[in-house]
Each structure stands twice: as structure tokens, then as C-alpha cells.
Enzyme design. Structure first.
Site, PDB file in Angstrom:
ATOM      1  CB  ALA C 230      45.081  37.439  39.845  1.00 44.54           C
ATOM      2  CG  HIS C 231      40.438  38.905  38.536  1.00 48.07           C
ATOM      3  ND1 HIS C 231      39.593  38.956  37.463  1.00 48.07           N
ATOM      4  CD2 HIS C 231      40.995  37.681  38.510  1.00 48.07           C
ATOM      5  CE1 HIS C 231      39.628  37.825  36.820  1.00 48.07           C
ATOM      6  NE2 HIS C 231      40.474  37.030  37.426  1.00 48.07           N
ATOM      7  CG  ASN C 232      37.425  38.918  42.363  1.00 45.20           C
ATOM      8  OD1 ASN C 232      37.604  39.221  41.185  1.00 45.20           O
ATOM      9  ND2 ASN C 232      36.362  39.287  43.028  1.00 45.20           N
TER      10      ASN C 232
END
Lengths: 317, 317, 317
Positions: C230-232
Site C-alpha cells: 500500500a501507499h507510503n
């Protein structure tokens, strides 16, 4: 296709004075007077008694339960016969003729995009390279279709929809009838997928087309990456499906249901509005009461799950 | 590549009178007299003693267990050396020359399809836009390859096979040797995937090519969406793999095994014919007795799993 | 975009003598003097007090905690306002102008590949058919991009990287703010993905771009098929992610972490170097002590998990 012709090919005896033009298959509940249906599992007997289908594949012992305006097509294995019949109504994999695609204003189709016949694309749509838009598809205004997305024929995508790369919309549902001698006979999936407005779907998801009728994604649904939605599911408005969730066939989610990561449903059930299923939860029965939190497999209320974890902590000390 | 040359590059001492032309690597059991193999884990000692390999990478203490017709290639880290050797036999990622693809009668290749060199496509095949068919691939009659499918080089697809959009056939198995200083050395995956007849594979699946030899999908297998099949698996005839199932490397399924949704196997095991693994079940040991139902993680017979759930219900009351 | 202009559109009162040119959004910790940030969850109060952001969206009661050099942008729903502001900084989905892609020596671009504007490809790179390389992407030397891979704009791929077919790099993270009346407002994901050197990524994976800043895959990471990041997230050097693993947003893995098959993390946590999470394990809290083995959900040390399984075996006897 004429009913007598269908029955002849399938080796079913019928005697009717006026032949009927059959246009497809459907469930007992949704079939109309020019569609066929079937009863295999007797728990759907009440649906049989209320069907509007032209004719129904049934076993001999169920023939007298078929309503007056419906013809009983008696056979030993209704589901297997249905599978064989499904092929008669399967559309072409890819048309070779039809109307050229209609393209709205200010839409951008990048190189290496395929758009099928009889397809309509709205205004301000962007379709990136490698996307495949099948025949007879509709895409609404302002939608973005990212690279290498595949939208199978006959599907409908609303306005302001974003579909991320690699996602597949409208692949065949996982349907087949297994014969006594171990053949798996494909049930052609002649339905489609319809996606509402303001929906966003992540990357490498799969949303299967319905066996008959539609797999439905309502307005404002949010779907993360690698999510699977099986044939004939209905996802209620504003629902959220987090990564790697898998919904089995004919799952109905009410409005604003949250399915957290890697959760799942077994099929043929519904989940009440505003329900939250926590990560890894597996729903195997219908949830009627709205606004509750559930967890675990088998599923239990979240507070019970927390209690159970406390007990387990004691066990391992 | 000549054995002396290989040993020189890998810094291994051998003294042989007649050099041998080595054509590749293989397992101890399958290696032939012009292939290399290796022994890392001593639990495979009996396989070493029966190998037909030309030569085998082994540690010093195993050298005297190597059979007479096989040469011991003594090294400290056989698996690491195997990884280095695998690169010598890796085919080109994409050929730049070869025979033009051979196309059967009445086959349809839509726009934006790539077909590699030395590839043979049967009669009545449909390949939809965005599909990639690598070099030296064979696709049988009447098969349908949906958009954005990737079939890597050297793979074999049978007759009447359907592969849904976004699925990847023949990607590299997940293989590497990790050195003491933390380098992961790729084991080139020089095998392929072979798919039998009448198989249907869902959307966005991944079926990895074998490290050596073949990952095998037998006739009439049905695979749902987002299923992962690792290198060197063998899926028995008529087996069913439901959505998001993941099989680890060298899993062998007998005929008509059912793996329900989100189930899994750890690797190097086999499952008896007609076994059913319920949803989320994890198989971590070989199942010898056929026709049983299993569930849970760790796996137990389904009736034990139901009993356990009863006990858990009492715990949380 | 000028701060006064942003505030006007968002209906936020500010009085400043010198306007500021704002170039984007960022977290409290990473924001610089020409970026905006926000505080929604009070557990990040200490980060607010140390932020270097030009201005911060905060509720009234937090306004006096904003440091001297930062402007408080008072609003009722900071996260919702942030979502609205994110749109102002979203880059074009696909540029229509820019520099032609720069291609290194001996690189092979097969047919039906799209390469965007302002993109740089290194030496000896192979990009197979159907791959999409967005605008402003960098790909290092000797890398191989397999068919139908999608790399979204602004992403960075190192040297000697292999990305298998169907994988998506840089799709939007799953971010939105839900309003009181049930609207999901998209948080535009204006960051990117950066991938180090000597990384191999399997087929049909998804690695989301960061909301701000970067999702980071460090050198020598090995990722199997159908993995979601997922993001980050930040994946430490040499880490191994086995098939169907799912990492939620802002997960940080130290060096040489192993996540076995179908494991997962809930977000906003970190895992110490050399940790092993066994198959199906779910990490829901930060793991500080390195080199340990964990299993289960909820997670416990592997030896506790084995003990628990022993107890369960007794329960079902």
C-alpha cells in the site's frame, strides 16, 4: 432460439401447441416469459412456484410444482442441462462487425487501446494505453481507464469512475456443472457487470460478469487492489472493499458496508447496511442487523472475538 | 556448455578425461546424463544415490555418496553454486530471430497482440488484444486467450483452453539462494508451464514456470480468479482451485482435488485424489488418504474443525 | 498555487501579509516551508508541534499548538479539507507534451510499448510488449520490464530490476475522506514509488504510489506474485515478501524481513530487521525486537503459536 429446438438438442420431451422464442436463461425470480430457468436445489421451491419463466428444467418429482403459465422441462440433472443450454445464448467472444465506437467530446484514447463495436464512450473520458474495451460497452462521462485494464463485452461503467491498471471487469463467473463421470461443463456467463457513478476500483482487481442478469457495483463504492468480486454480487452504495478481499457468488452488500483486508464471504448471502467486517473475517451466513462489527472465522461479533483472544492469551501462558 | 568450462567459471576442481556437454540443470530424480543437479538438504540423500545426473554439486562430506556414473562437484554451498550455474542455461528473454509464428486455420489474432518466434497456434484459436505470446509457445486448437494475458516463452497450452484477461502463464518461479553476506542470487527458471486440454483459468492468475522441467496443469482443471500456482506444481486432472488460493512450490494435487477460496499449501507435498480443502484451509503436510474433507490452519479433518468451533463458542459465552 | 487562493477555494479564513507559493501537501514530519499539512488524529500532536510546514489544517482547539513559523488553517474537518486540497496538486493523468523519452544504449523496446514524456530509460534495458511506462519515469540500467506491466507516472526503478508481467507500480493509494453525509472524497495520491537496485518483483503485484513523498522498495528486495504493497510503505533492503501478502499503508519493514505467504500488516507500524512472519501471520503492532519469528492472528511468537496448536489438538480429542 425456439423452445422446441432447444429441447430437441437437449433430448427433452415436450408437447406444446405454440412454440416460444427463448432469448436467454435467468434465475427463477428474475426470469421472464421468454426466458428459461431451472430448479436443482429444493430449498428454492417457493421461487419455483412463483416464477414467471417460460419453462423450467426440473426433475420429475418437481414437475407438478411448476406454475400454470410455465412449462416443466423434465430431466435428470437440471443443472447440467442448464449448463448445456447456456451455450446457445452465449454472445460472440469478439464481434467482427457492428457500429463503430461512439466517442464523446474531449475524450482521450491513447495508443494501443482497443475499442469494440457498438460501444459508447462519454465526454472527457481518458483511456490509457493497453486498455481493452469490448463490444457493446458503455463508459460514462469523465471516467479514467488506466493502462492494461480489460472491460469485457456488454459491461456498463458510469460517470466519474476510475479503474486502475490491470483490473478486469466482466470476466466469466466461475460456473460449471460437473457430470457423474467427472466432466466439468461450462455455464456460459451471459450476463454483464454494471458499475454506477463515482466509483473507484484499484489495480489488478477482478469483477466477474453475471451468469444471467448483472453483477452490480452501486454508486460511490471504493475498491482497493487485488479484490475479487464473483458473479451476481451486488455491492451497495458507498461500500468499501479493502485489499485482497474475496466475495463469492451472489453476495449482496447493503449500503456502506466495510470489508477490511483479506476478508471474504461464502456465497448466496446478504450483509446489512453499515456492517463492518474486520480484516480476515469470513461471512458465511446472512447478517440481518445493521451497523455491527464482526470478526474472525467463523464469524463472531467483534467484542466476542476480543474476548476469545483474551482466553487464548491465558491458554498459552 | 562443456562441464570443464562450467567448473572453471564456478571455481570448482574436477579431473575428467572426457568432457561432457551439459544442456541444463534438473532435480536429482529427473536429471539425465547431460544435466547437472545438486544436493543441499540431506533428507534427499536417497535421491542422490539414485540420480542419473552427469554431475552433482555436493558438499565434501557427501562426495562419496554420489553414484559411480555421476561426477561429484564439491563445493561449500551447493545451492548457491546451482543458482550461479542456472544463469548459463537461461534462454533469451526475447528472441530477435527465429521462425515466424505458424498460425492454424480460422484463427483470429486481434490488433496489438504480440506473437514470438518459433511459436505455433492451432486452428480456431482466438487471441484478443493486448495478449503477449512469447517465443517457442504452443497453443492448441479452439483455445481462447483473453486480453492482456501474458504467456512467457516455451509454455504449452492444450486444446479447448480458456485463459481469462490479465492472467500470467510462465513467469519466473520465486527462487534464489541467499549468500552468507545477504545477497539473493537468482535461480534462473529454465523450465516451463504445460497446460492440458479443456482447462479454464480465471482472470489475473499467476502460474509460474518450473525451475527445471515443467509446472503442469492437467486436463479439465478449473481455476478461478487471482489464484497463484508456484513453480513445479502439478495440478491433477479435473481439480478445482477457487479464488485467491495460493499453492507453494512443488505442490502435487491428485485428480479432482478441490481447494476452496483463499486456501493454501506450503510447498513440497502432495494431496490425494478427491480431497477437499475448505475455504482458508492450509495444507502443510502430504495428505495420503483420498476423498476426505479438511479445514483450518493447522489443518484438521472438517468434523474436528466443526467440533473445535463448538468448543470456541462455549469459551466466549 | 498561492496559499490565499487555496484558502479562498476551501473557504478558510486567513490573514497573512506575505502570500506563500505552495507546491504540495505532505505529512507533518516531512512537510517543508512551501507545503501544507494537517492534524486530524491528536495522537500526532507532538509532530504538529515540530512541523516545518508552511501551514496546517487543524481544528480550532489545536490552533494554538501550531508552531510559530507555521500558519494554522482552522477548519472543522481537517482530513476532509486535505482531501479537497490534494486535487489542486494532482499531476495530469497523461501528459500531452514534454520531452521525448531518452533511451540508453542497447536497450530493446518491443512493439506495443508506450513510453511517456520526460521519461529516461537506462542502458541494456528490455521492455516487453504491452508494458506502459508513464510520464517522468526513470528506469535504471539492465532492467527487464515484462509484458503488460504498468508503471505510473513519476516512478523510479533502479538498475538490474526485474518486474514480471501484469504488475502495477504506482497506482493510487487507497485514500479518501468520508464526509458526514457519506461522500467519499478522493485524496489524490501525488507521491510516487521508488524501487532500488537488484530488486525482483513477481507477476500481478500492486505497489501503490504514496499520498505524498514515496513508497520505497530498497535494494535487493524479492517480491513473489500477487503481493500488495500500500501507499507510503517502506520495504527494507533484502526483505522477502511471499505470494499474496498484503501490506497496509505506512508499513515500514527493516532490512531482511521475511513475510511468508498470505501474511499481512495493518497500517502505520514498523517491523524490526531480520524478523520472520510465518504464513498467514497478521502484524497489527510495531515489532521492535529484531530476529524473532512470529505467527498467527493475533500475532504471537512462533513458539507460543506451536504451544497453542498443541492445546487445540487436546481440545478436539
Amino acid at each position: 432460439m425456439q423452445l422446441q429446438n432447444i429441447c430437441q438438442v437437449l433430448n427433452i420431451d415436450i408437447k406444446i401447441s405454440n412454440d416460444i422464442d427463448i432469448i436467454g436463461l435467468n434465475s427463477l425470480q428474475e426470469a421472464t416469459s421468454n426466458q428459461l430457468s431451472f430448479l436443482e436445489n429444493k430449498k428454492y421451491l417457493s421461487q419455483l412456484q412463483e416464477t414467471k419463466a417460460a419453462a423450467v428444467f426440473v426433475t420429475q418429482d418437481m414437475a407438478n410444482k411448476v406454475p400454470n403459465n410455465t412449462i416443466a422441462l423434465v430431466c435428470d440433472q437440471p443443472y447440467e442441462v442448464l449448463a448445456k443450454a447456456s451455450k446457445f445464448f452465449a454472445p460472440q467472444v469478439a464481434q467482427t462487425t457492428g457500429k463503430k465506437p461512439k466517442l464523446g467530446k474531449n475524450s482521450t484514447i491513447m495508443p494501443n487501446v482497443y475499442i469494440g463495436f457498438d460501444t459508447t464512450i462519454g465526454d472527457n473520458v481518458t483511456i490509457l494505453s493497453g486498455a481493452f474495451i469490448g463490444d457493446n460497452v458503455t463508459i460514462g462521462d469523465n471516467s479514467i481507464i488506466y493502462p492494461n485494464v480489460t472491460i469485457y463485452r456488454d459491461c456498463v461503467v458510469g460517470d466519474n469512475v476510475i479503474i486502475h491498471a490491470g483490473t478486469v471487469i466482466g470476466s466469466d463467473g466461475f460456473g460449471f456443472a460437473t457430470t457423474k463421470d467427472g466432466q466439468h461443463i461450462k455455464i456460459y456467463q451471459n450476463g454483464n457487470v454494471t458499475i454506477g457513478n463515482n466509483v473507484e476500483i484499484g489495480a489488478n482487481c477482478t469483477i466477474d460478469r453475471a451468469a444471467f442478469s448483472s453483477t452490480i457495483i452501486e454508486d460511490m463504492v471504493r475498491i482497493d487492489n487485488l479484490v475479487h468480486i464473483a458473479h451476481n454480487c451486488k455491492i451497495g452504495k458507498g461500500s468499501i472493499l479493502v485489499t485482497q478481499t474475496g466475495l463469492s457468488g451472489s453476495t449482496t452488500l447493503g449500503e456502506y458496508v466495510v470489508m477490511a483486508g483479506q476478508s471474504a464471504t461464502t456465497g448466496h448471502l446478504s450483509i446489512a447496511p453499515f456492517t463492518t467486517i474486520l480484516g480476515r473475517g469470513v461471512v458465511s451466513k446472512t447478517i440481518k442487523e445493521p451497523k455491527k462489527h464482526w470478526a474472525g472465522f467463523p464469524l463472531m461479533e467483534h467484542r466476542s472475538w476480543l474476548k476469545l483472544q483474551g482466553k487464548i492469551q491465558k491458554l498459552i501462558k
